[in-house]
Design an enzyme around this catalytic site. Structure first.
Site, PDB file in Angstrom:
ATOM      1  N   ASP A  90       9.932  20.396 -20.896  1.00  0.00           N
ATOM      2  CA  ASP A  90      10.198  19.215 -21.642  1.00  0.00           C
ATOM      3  C   ASP A  90      11.694  18.974 -22.273  1.00  0.00           C
ATOM      4  OD1 ASP A  90       9.209  16.378 -22.453  1.00  0.00           O
ATOM      5  OD2 ASP A  90       7.128  17.287 -22.887  1.00  0.00           O
ATOM      6  N   ASP A 145       6.964   8.593 -21.165  1.00  0.00           N
ATOM      7  CA  ASP A 145       5.335   9.012 -20.943  1.00  0.00           C
ATOM      8  C   ASP A 145       4.535   7.754 -20.447  1.00  0.00           C
ATOM      9  OD1 ASP A 145       6.204  11.368 -21.777  1.00  0.00           O
ATOM     10  OD2 ASP A 145       5.121  11.608 -23.398  1.00  0.00           O
TER      11      ASP A 145
END
Length: 328
Positions: A90, A145
């Protein structure tokens, strides 16, 4: 060519804790999920991997645990020793350097770790990772996201489709994890979600609580023929071949001279949508069989089609077919 940190060129199906549980995970959740993947039979459809989601920068997403930034070699060797198959890396809590600088460090560490590990880049489309991700990882997120809404889901599909021509076996465009079964969309909308991810060759990563699957959710996630489109060995990402307002035709080639087709109605009323062979890449005089992948029995339609296929599609819904040429 994509890097070969991983042992296979096929795309993968997974379960990930993030969309449903966020950081609220413990050993019981993970063990019960693994058991549920087996008891529901989802493991036999390829969902054999359990992804425990957190971040890998200086700190994890919850800022409670140290991440991998600055410790890539050490962590890659640990992951390999633990038998890890997949690393999602990430983009949070980093040192301010560009992803194009940070991510290759982990790439090199994984390649030296002694175990093939699928490397998923998750920098949220920050620096157009599709343009450089194939040299660094096995998949790359092109979007921020996803949320469990129609608008979020459909926009992620749009953003991912822009880079369709870049995807290939070993390197995939990732439009984020599936929200199917989390409750924010209708069944028809979740079918659209799964269909677009499948034809786009995006990783199929279950993001719901598989310990408590509804019949509708299991029906969608367990559709073997839609999964087969996603996993087709040709590995060519489908894309929009025609757009007329809220009506879209998505198509892509499959192995065996077949084609996958999605007729998508983004609008508010039921309407007919037509797919033309010239848009799909099928020779104009070809006669095809059309197999409907979302009918209860996944029927091969009795009619044979030449030149085009027309179907009536409900609002926020789709039809999905595999088209197979036949002798006329």
């Amino acid at each position: 060519m994509a890097i070969k940190t991983y042992k296979e060129d096929t795309n993968l199906t997974w379960w990930s804790s993030w969309n449903h549980f966020g950081c609220n995970i413990d050993e019981n959740v993970i063990r019960e999920t693994a058991d549920a993947l087996v008891s529901t039979g989802l493991d036999k459809l390829g969902y054999k991997y359990v992804n425990i989601a957190e971040n890998c920068s200086y700190y994890t997403c919850s800022r409670k645990m140290p991440g991998s930034l600055g410790h890539e070699e050490q962590d890659a060797k640990s992951f390999a020793a633990w038998g890890i198959d997949y690393l999602k890396y990430d983009n949070s809590n980093h040192d301010g350097t560009k992803p194009t600088v940070r991510y290759p460090v982990m790439t090199r560490a994984l390649m030296n770790a002694g175990r093939p590990i699928f490397f998923s880049l998750c920098e949220w489309g920050d620096l157009h990772p599709a343009l450089w991700g194939g040299k660094v990882g096995n998949s790359w997120r092109n979007t921020i996201d996803i949320q469990d809404t129609w608008e979020s889901m459909i926009s992620r599909a749009d953003q991912n489709e822009v880079y369709a021509d870049i995807a290939q076996p070993g390197g995939w465009n990732d439009s984020d994890m599936l929200e199917v079964g989390n409750g924010g969309m209708t069944k028809d909308e979740y079918i659209v979600h799964f269909s677009l991810w499948a034809i786009s060759k995006a990783p199929l990563i279950i993001g719901c609580d598989v310990r408590n699957l509804s019949n509708d959710t299991k029906e969608i996630l367990a559709n073997k023929e839609v999964i087969a489109v996603n996993q087709d060995e040709l590995g060519i990402q489908g894309k929009k071949v025609r757009m007329q307002g809220d009506l879209e035709v998505w198509a892509g080639p499959l192995s065996g001279y077949r084609a996958a087709l999605v007729l998508l109605n983004r609008g508010s009323t039921k309407i007919e949508i037509t797919a033309l062979w010239e848009d799909i890449g099928i020779p104009p005089n070809s006669v095809v069989e059309a197999r409907d992948l979302w009918e209860m029995q996944h029927n091969t339609l009795e009619s044979r089609f030449a030149g085009n296929l027309t179907a009536t599609v409900n609002s926020h819904a789709c039809k999905m077919y595999v088209l197979k040429p036949i002798a006329s």
